[in-house]
Design a protein around this motif. Structure first.
Motif, short mmCIF file in Angstrom:
data_model
loop_
_atom_site.label_atom_id
_atom_site.label_comp_id
_atom_site.label_asym_id
_atom_site.label_seq_id
_atom_site.Cartn_x
_atom_site.Cartn_y
_atom_site.Cartn_z
N UNK A 98 -67.63 -21.90 80.01
CA UNK A 98 -68.16 -20.77 80.76
C UNK A 98 -68.46 -19.66 79.75
N UNK A 99 -69.76 -19.38 79.52
CA UNK A 99 -70.10 -18.34 78.56
C UNK A 99 -69.48 -17.00 78.95
N UNK A 100 -68.93 -16.32 77.98
CA UNK A 100 -68.29 -15.02 78.18
C UNK A 100 -67.10 -15.08 79.13
N UNK A 101 -66.58 -16.27 79.37
CA UNK A 101 -65.43 -16.40 80.25
C UNK A 101 -64.19 -16.75 79.46
N UNK A 102 -63.04 -16.41 79.99
CA UNK A 102 -61.79 -16.77 79.33
C UNK A 102 -61.34 -18.16 79.74
N UNK A 103 -61.84 -18.63 80.88
CA UNK A 103 -61.46 -19.96 81.35
C UNK A 103 -62.70 -20.83 81.52
N UNK A 104 -62.57 -22.08 81.10
CA UNK A 104 -63.63 -23.06 81.26
C UNK A 104 -63.33 -23.95 82.46
N UNK A 105 -64.36 -24.58 83.00
CA UNK A 105 -64.23 -25.47 84.15
C UNK A 105 -64.14 -26.92 83.70
N UNK A 106 -63.27 -27.66 84.36
CA UNK A 106 -63.16 -29.10 84.12
C UNK A 106 -63.20 -29.77 85.49
N UNK A 107 -64.07 -30.76 85.63
CA UNK A 107 -64.18 -31.51 86.88
C UNK A 107 -63.90 -32.97 86.59
N UNK A 108 -63.18 -33.61 87.50
CA UNK A 108 -62.85 -35.02 87.37
C UNK A 108 -63.05 -35.68 88.72
N UNK A 109 -63.67 -36.85 88.69
CA UNK A 109 -63.98 -37.56 89.93
C UNK A 109 -63.19 -38.85 90.00
N UNK A 110 -62.72 -39.14 91.17
CA UNK A 110 -62.06 -40.41 91.44
C UNK A 110 -63.14 -41.34 91.99
N UNK A 111 -63.53 -42.34 91.24
CA UNK A 111 -64.66 -43.16 91.66
C UNK A 111 -64.27 -44.32 92.56
N UNK A 112 -63.01 -44.35 93.01
CA UNK A 112 -62.68 -45.39 94.00
C UNK A 112 -63.64 -45.22 95.17
N UNK A 113 -64.09 -46.31 95.71
CA UNK A 113 -64.98 -46.22 96.85
C UNK A 113 -64.20 -45.78 98.07
N UNK A 114 -64.80 -44.93 98.88
CA UNK A 114 -64.11 -44.51 100.09
C UNK A 114 -63.84 -45.72 100.98
N UNK A 115 -62.69 -45.73 101.61
CA UNK A 115 -62.41 -46.82 102.54
C UNK A 115 -63.07 -46.49 103.86
N UNK A 116 -63.54 -47.51 104.51
CA UNK A 116 -64.20 -47.32 105.79
C UNK A 116 -63.17 -47.45 106.90
N UNK A 117 -63.57 -47.10 108.10
CA UNK A 117 -62.67 -47.19 109.24
C UNK A 117 -62.16 -48.62 109.35
N UNK A 118 -60.93 -48.78 109.81
CA UNK A 118 -60.42 -50.13 109.96
C UNK A 118 -61.32 -50.93 110.89
N UNK A 119 -61.33 -52.21 110.66
CA UNK A 119 -62.18 -53.04 111.51
C UNK A 119 -61.76 -52.90 112.96
N UNK A 120 -62.75 -52.83 113.80
CA UNK A 120 -62.50 -52.68 115.23
C UNK A 120 -62.37 -54.07 115.83
N UNK A 121 -61.29 -54.24 116.57
CA UNK A 121 -61.10 -55.53 117.22
C UNK A 121 -62.15 -55.69 118.31
N UNK A 122 -62.63 -56.89 118.41
CA UNK A 122 -63.60 -57.16 119.47
C UNK A 122 -62.84 -57.43 120.76
N UNK A 123 -63.33 -56.84 121.82
CA UNK A 123 -62.72 -57.03 123.14
C UNK A 123 -63.78 -57.59 124.08
#
Length: 132
Positions: A98-123
């Motif tokens: 961050x120019x002229x800043x005392x603190x810099x930014x750090x970003x980290x991503x968790x690339x695990x794929x989002x889990x989808x809704x549990x399978x819906x039982x067929x009725x």
């Protein structure tokens, strides 16, 4: 986590990073700040040398002694140190000065794929119109 990791000692920092990894939603992003080079300009020669060698420096302040826990004072991270620390837990790590800043930014991503809704039982619909 703005201006949080700038205060933790290494042990508490690692506990928090582990907890952030645990609670982060798959595909989520953690954004935190660390003291940048400009903030390190206040360090004396010995402390600046220690930061350069180790990548991490935690200093306890006399004015805060007894007011805050020993693990919560002021910390500095080198860019390489914090990137390596985060890469051990997350997949995509980005450091932004961050120019002229005392603190810099750090970003980290968790690339695990989002889990989808549990399978819906067929009725099947019963003869009386209900479902079973």
């Amino acid at each position: 986590c703005f201006s949080v990791f700038t205060h933790f000692d290494e042990r508490m920092q690692d506990l928090w990073l582990g907890e952030l990894k645990r609670i982060l939603k798959p595909g989520g992003i953690v954004i935190l700040t660390v003291h940048g080079k400009r903030a390190a300009g206040i360090l004396n020669d010995a402390d600046a040398k220690s930061l350069k060698q180790k990548g991490f420096l935690h200093l306890r302040s006399q004015k805060l002694h007894g007011i805050v826990p020993e693990w919560y004072h002021t910390s500095w991270h080198s860019q390489a140190y914090i990137i390596d620390r985060l890469k051990a837990l997350f997949d995509d790590v980005r450091y932004t000065v961050v120019p002229d800043g005392l603190q810099d930014l750090v970003a980290a991503r968790d690339s695990r794929l989002p889990s989808f809704a549990p399978e819906i039982e067929e009725h099947e619909q019963s003869d009386d119109g209900g479902w079973h």
